[in-house]
Design a protein around this motif. Structure first.
Motif, mmCIF file in Angstrom:
data_model
loop_
_atom_site.group_PDB
_atom_site.id
_atom_site.type_symbol
_atom_site.label_atom_id
_atom_site.label_comp_id
_atom_site.label_asym_id
_atom_site.label_seq_id
_atom_site.Cartn_x
_atom_site.Cartn_y
_atom_site.Cartn_z
ATOM 1 N N PRO A 102 1.032 -1.228 -0.028
ATOM 2 C CA PRO A 102 0.072 -0.031 0.051
ATOM 3 C C PRO A 102 0.954 1.223 -0.031
ATOM 4 C CG PRO A 102 -0.777 -1.491 1.331
ATOM 5 C CD PRO A 102 0.516 -2.175 1.063
ATOM 6 N N LYS A 159 3.777 1.599 -1.337
ATOM 7 C CA LYS A 159 4.283 1.670 -2.494
ATOM 8 C C LYS A 159 3.459 2.208 -3.641
ATOM 9 C CE LYS A 159 8.577 -1.239 -2.277
ATOM 10 N NZ LYS A 159 8.776 -2.383 -1.763
ATOM 11 N N HIS A 160 2.464 1.694 -3.337
ATOM 12 C CA HIS A 160 1.312 2.152 -4.410
ATOM 13 C C HIS A 160 1.061 3.941 -3.939
ATOM 14 C CE1 HIS A 160 -0.935 -1.758 -5.123
ATOM 15 N NE2 HIS A 160 0.335 -1.749 -5.976
ATOM 16 N N ALA A 161 1.104 4.143 -2.717
ATOM 17 C CA ALA A 161 0.465 5.448 -2.235
ATOM 18 C C ALA A 161 1.705 6.491 -2.874
ATOM 19 C CB ALA A 161 0.662 5.589 -0.543
ATOM 20 N N GLN A 188 3.585 5.890 -5.813
ATOM 21 C CA GLN A 188 3.122 6.025 -7.090
ATOM 22 C C GLN A 188 2.081 7.094 -7.274
ATOM 23 O OE1 GLN A 188 2.520 2.424 -9.420
ATOM 24 N NE2 GLN A 188 3.505 1.346 -7.851
ATOM 25 N N ILE A 189 1.022 7.045 -6.412
ATOM 26 C CA ILE A 189 -0.014 8.106 -6.609
ATOM 27 C C ILE A 189 0.418 9.375 -6.314
ATOM 28 C CG2 ILE A 189 -2.227 8.787 -5.784
ATOM 29 C CD1 ILE A 189 -2.864 5.743 -5.097
ATOM 30 N N THR A 219 -3.554 -3.697 -9.945
ATOM 31 C CA THR A 219 -2.992 -2.666 -9.307
ATOM 32 C C THR A 219 -4.067 -1.399 -9.048
ATOM 33 O OG1 THR A 219 -1.082 -3.347 -10.175
ATOM 34 C CG2 THR A 219 -1.167 -1.007 -9.200
ATOM 35 N N MET A 241 -5.481 0.426 -5.730
ATOM 36 C CA MET A 241 -5.150 1.646 -5.188
ATOM 37 C C MET A 241 -6.528 2.457 -5.023
ATOM 38 S SD MET A 241 -2.401 2.878 -8.092
ATOM 39 C CE MET A 241 -0.708 2.865 -7.769
ATOM 40 N N MET A 286 -7.416 1.521 -1.587
ATOM 41 C CA MET A 286 -6.702 2.324 -0.678
ATOM 42 C C MET A 286 -7.188 3.738 -0.325
ATOM 43 S SD MET A 286 -2.727 2.817 -0.519
ATOM 44 C CE MET A 286 -2.869 4.361 -1.480
ATOM 45 N N ILE A 338 -8.857 12.298 -7.243
ATOM 46 C CA ILE A 338 -7.550 11.466 -7.357
ATOM 47 C C ILE A 338 -7.768 10.348 -8.404
ATOM 48 C CG2 ILE A 338 -5.933 9.850 -6.218
ATOM 49 C CD1 ILE A 338 -5.904 11.618 -3.548
ATOM 50 N N LEU A 347 -6.320 9.042 -11.819
ATOM 51 C CA LEU A 347 -5.641 7.706 -12.076
ATOM 52 C C LEU A 347 -6.412 6.947 -13.352
ATOM 53 C CD1 LEU A 347 -5.247 6.233 -8.413
ATOM 54 C CD2 LEU A 347 -3.412 7.119 -9.956
ATOM 55 N N LEU A 397 0.352 1.826 -15.246
ATOM 56 C CA LEU A 397 0.673 2.930 -14.361
ATOM 57 C C LEU A 397 1.944 2.724 -13.928
ATOM 58 C CD1 LEU A 397 -2.458 1.872 -11.899
ATOM 59 C CD2 LEU A 397 -1.575 4.359 -12.579
ATOM 60 N N ILE A 446 4.374 -4.375 -9.334
ATOM 61 C CA ILE A 446 4.549 -5.301 -8.216
ATOM 62 C C ILE A 446 3.611 -6.670 -8.300
ATOM 63 C CG2 ILE A 446 5.306 -5.557 -5.804
ATOM 64 C CD1 ILE A 446 5.227 -2.146 -6.593
#
Lengths: 196, 196
Positions: free
Chosen positions: A169, A171-173, A175-176, B145, B149, B152, B176, B180, B189, B194
């Motif tokens: 999460p 790492k995703h954050a 990226q965002i 992915t 996101m 999250m 946001i 995306l 993305l 991952i």
DNA sequence: GGTAGAATAGACCAACCTGTCTGTTTATTT
DNA sequence: AAATAAACAGACAGGTTGGTCTATTCTACC
């Protein structure tokens, strides 16, 4: 023996509260773990709730200090913001991570007027303020909105990480965050930015 | 009198758990509110924890149903995804909103092996699955992915909304999400996605 | 109308909780 | 060495909790 009984009590309580929750951790558990008499606790803090508040404030300061420190060696403020999320990922990946204490606090103290709830809330504000400072230094557009968004994403990463127990999460954050920053360099985030 | 005592007990308990937390809400409070005898509760659920699990499962189904229903009238699946965040904003804006129950559950039951924690976790999976389905229908890149996101971000909006008590976090989350989705139409993305 | 199953009220239990009080021991300071 | 203050162990109180048990009443169904 340690610098102060008070601080020792706080850090023992912190560990227990983190791993077992506030309500389920009894006073006696804390005293036993800290090797301290009951009266020492009540002389120093007055009540369990006030101990909880002290733990929350201590943890907040510690956490913000760590986050700040983890990016001081970076020059570019833009990269500093991303570094915050790297630090988050590192935290989530550590063995003793068991969720964000402030989210737990608001859950266990639903009354927003209660002292623990207020302490948790002010931590969120301080975190947002940290992002805001970095956004300003990076000369990004719409720093107010952007920093709110970043803080929100970080919160999302925290509570998702608690459940799936990986650093994914965060790492995703990151990226965002990268995408948001990229856009904030050139044009505003939204034509009709909402007040506050 | 109502369709079933069991369901009535669940919905009363739900209201109390939402507004006052799981641990702080005593069995007797629930019984009084529901106007039901103690043995009825224990005959139907066996224990307080199992009542909590039943409430969580019921709430999860109800919530996912509502979210789905709120976007069925939209044709474009791309817009459906954004519609989820609109529904979230609407929820956060309602007077009786007091945070996401599943986040509260994981906070109050830190042991991930406990039944309530498992119920909360499976809700998160179902929510992610909902997003995944919409992403697939919208033919977006990297749906796995992306749906993680989105889930999250939604979680982040939920827990931030609990603290500042406006629908602003959900509106930010929507912005946001929009960004995306826009990107997921054209290119992936991240070059090194991952696993999982 | 009689019978079976569910729901009722309410007493009861053992465990646990936060918080108080007391009398003793330990450190520190002068 | 005396005095002051802090920390100690541990008993204690009062209240609450989740959960059990019993004996009574209600509600259907055949």
């Amino acid at each position: 023996m340690p610098p102060s009984k008070k601080q020792h009590l706080i850090s023992c309580a912190r560990r227990l509260f983190e791993s077992e929750g506030f309500h389920t951790t009894g006073i006696d558990r804390i005293l036993e773990e800290a090797g301290v008499a009951k009266m020492t606790l009540y002389n120093n803090f007055g009540s369990k709730d006030m101990l909880i508040v002290a733990v929350l404030n201590d943890t907040s300061q510690d956490m913000l200090n760590r986050l700040s420190a983890s990016v001081t060696h970076i020059n570019d403020p833009y990269e500093q913001i991303l570094g915050i999320f790297d630090a988050l990922a590192q935290w989530h990946d550590s063995d003793d991570f068991c969720g964000c204490m402030f989210q737990a606090a608001v859950a266990e103290f639903p009354d927003p007027e209660s002292e623990p709830a207020k302490a948790a809330q002010s931590h969120l504000l301080r975190l947002t303020e940290l992002f805001y400072g970095l956004c300003i230094r990076a000369e990004l557009d719409d720093a107010r909105t952007l920093s709110s968004m970043l803080a929100m994403i970080a919160s999302g990463a925290n509570c998702t990480a608690r459940q799936i127990r990986t650093d994914l999460p965060a790492k995703h954050a990151r990226q965002i965050a990268e995408i948001l920053l990229e856009r904030a360099c050139s044009r505003p985030l939204s034509s009709s930015t909402i007040a506050n």
